[in-house]
Each structure stands twice: as C-alpha cells, then as structure tokens.
Design a protein around this motif. Structure first.
Motif, short mmCIF file in Angstrom:
data_model
loop_
_atom_site.label_atom_id
_atom_site.label_comp_id
_atom_site.label_asym_id
_atom_site.label_seq_id
_atom_site.Cartn_x
_atom_site.Cartn_y
_atom_site.Cartn_z
N GLY A 120 0.82 -1.21 0.00
CA GLY A 120 0.00 0.00 0.00
C GLY A 120 0.85 1.26 0.00
N VAL A 121 1.89 1.27 0.82
CA VAL A 121 2.80 2.43 0.85
C VAL A 121 3.51 2.57 -0.50
CG1 VAL A 121 4.90 3.34 1.91
CG2 VAL A 121 3.08 2.40 3.35
N ALA A 122 3.89 1.43 -1.09
CA ALA A 122 4.54 1.46 -2.41
C ALA A 122 3.60 2.04 -3.46
CB ALA A 122 4.98 0.06 -2.81
N ALA A 123 2.31 1.74 -3.35
CA ALA A 123 1.33 2.30 -4.29
C ALA A 123 1.26 3.82 -4.15
CB ALA A 123 -0.04 1.67 -4.08
N LEU A 124 1.27 4.31 -2.92
CA LEU A 124 1.26 5.75 -2.71
C LEU A 124 2.55 6.39 -3.24
CD1 LEU A 124 -0.28 5.92 0.87
CD2 LEU A 124 -1.39 6.47 -1.31
N TRP A 125 3.67 5.71 -3.00
CA TRP A 125 4.96 6.19 -3.51
C TRP A 125 4.93 6.22 -5.04
CZ3 TRP A 125 9.02 8.43 -1.26
CH2 TRP A 125 10.19 8.57 -2.00
N GLY A 126 4.40 5.16 -5.64
CA GLY A 126 4.31 5.10 -7.10
C GLY A 126 3.42 6.20 -7.66
N LEU A 127 2.33 6.51 -6.96
CA LEU A 127 1.46 7.60 -7.39
C LEU A 127 2.19 8.94 -7.33
CD1 LEU A 127 -1.34 8.63 -8.22
CD2 LEU A 127 -1.92 8.72 -5.79
N ALA A 128 2.91 9.16 -6.24
CA ALA A 128 3.68 10.40 -6.11
C ALA A 128 4.76 10.47 -7.19
CB ALA A 128 4.31 10.49 -4.73
N LEU A 129 5.42 9.36 -7.46
CA LEU A 129 6.45 9.31 -8.49
C LEU A 129 5.85 9.61 -9.86
CD1 LEU A 129 9.46 8.60 -8.98
CD2 LEU A 129 8.71 6.26 -9.38
N PHE A 130 4.69 9.04 -10.13
CA PHE A 130 4.01 9.29 -11.40
C PHE A 130 3.64 10.77 -11.54
CE2 PHE A 130 -0.01 9.60 -13.76
CZ PHE A 130 0.42 9.16 -15.00
N ARG A 131 3.05 11.32 -10.49
CA ARG A 131 2.66 12.73 -10.52
C ARG A 131 3.88 13.62 -10.73
NH1 ARG A 131 -2.03 14.85 -8.81
NH2 ARG A 131 -0.93 16.52 -7.73
N HIS A 132 4.97 13.28 -10.05
CA HIS A 132 6.20 14.06 -10.19
C HIS A 132 6.75 13.97 -11.63
CE1 HIS A 132 9.93 16.00 -9.07
NE2 HIS A 132 10.59 15.01 -9.64
N SER A 133 6.71 12.78 -12.20
CA SER A 133 7.24 12.59 -13.56
C SER A 133 6.39 13.30 -14.60
CB SER A 133 7.36 11.11 -13.89
OG SER A 133 6.09 10.53 -14.07
N ARG A 134 5.11 13.52 -14.27
CA ARG A 134 4.22 14.22 -15.18
C ARG A 134 4.26 15.73 -14.99
NH1 ARG A 134 1.73 11.85 -19.21
NH2 ARG A 134 -0.09 13.10 -18.80
N GLY A 135 5.04 16.19 -14.02
CA GLY A 135 5.17 17.61 -13.79
C GLY A 135 4.13 18.20 -12.87
#
Length: 80
Positions: free
Chosen positions: A63-78
């Motif tokens: 679950g924490v990894a999913a939140l991290w992945g979401l943050a990483l995705f948002r960051h990569s999209r600017g």
C-alpha cells in the motif's frame, strides 16, 4: 560523472533504490491480486499466514509502495 547517487535513467526520469523497491512491491501486490481474482489464492496469506503480522506488514508495504508510485508518477508528469 557523479557516482554518489545510485540512480538509473528511465525515459527521462531518475529512479533511485527506493523507487525500485516500490516498483518491486507493486509487482508483488499486482501478482497477488491477480491470483486472488483468478484462483481465489492469496499467496501472501498462504506463505505468511492469514492475518499474521508478517502478512499485514507485506500488505502495508504494498500500500505504501502504491502511494509512492502515485507520487512518483505525478512528479514525472510535472504535477508537483
């Protein structure tokens, strides 16, 4: 070349060790949910015991990894 940060180039973004661990946990979680959906088999519970502390730790880590992945995705999209 700066070797103090261990990162890997991937499509213009930099993945560090934490990013890779999160990705691995997301894959584990995805496979587990696929097994639950297809065969009603919760591999995490089978390996570590249904409702056990270790199973709960794995579920929380995914679950924490999913939140991290979401943050990483948002960051990569600017979208900081």
């Amino acid at each position: 070349m700066d070797t103090t940060h261990r990162t890997t180039r991937h499509e213009g973004s930099r993945f560090n060790a934490l990013d890779w661990i999160a990705q691995l946990l997301l894959i584990i979680g995805g496979i587990n949910w696929g097994l639950v959906g297809l065969f009603n088999l919760d591999l995490v519970a089978t390996l570590f015991g249904e409702g056990s502390t270790l199973s709960r730790i794995v579920y929380i880590a995914v679950g924490v990894a999913a939140l991290w992945g979401l943050a990483l995705f948002r960051h990569s999209r600017g979208n900081h």
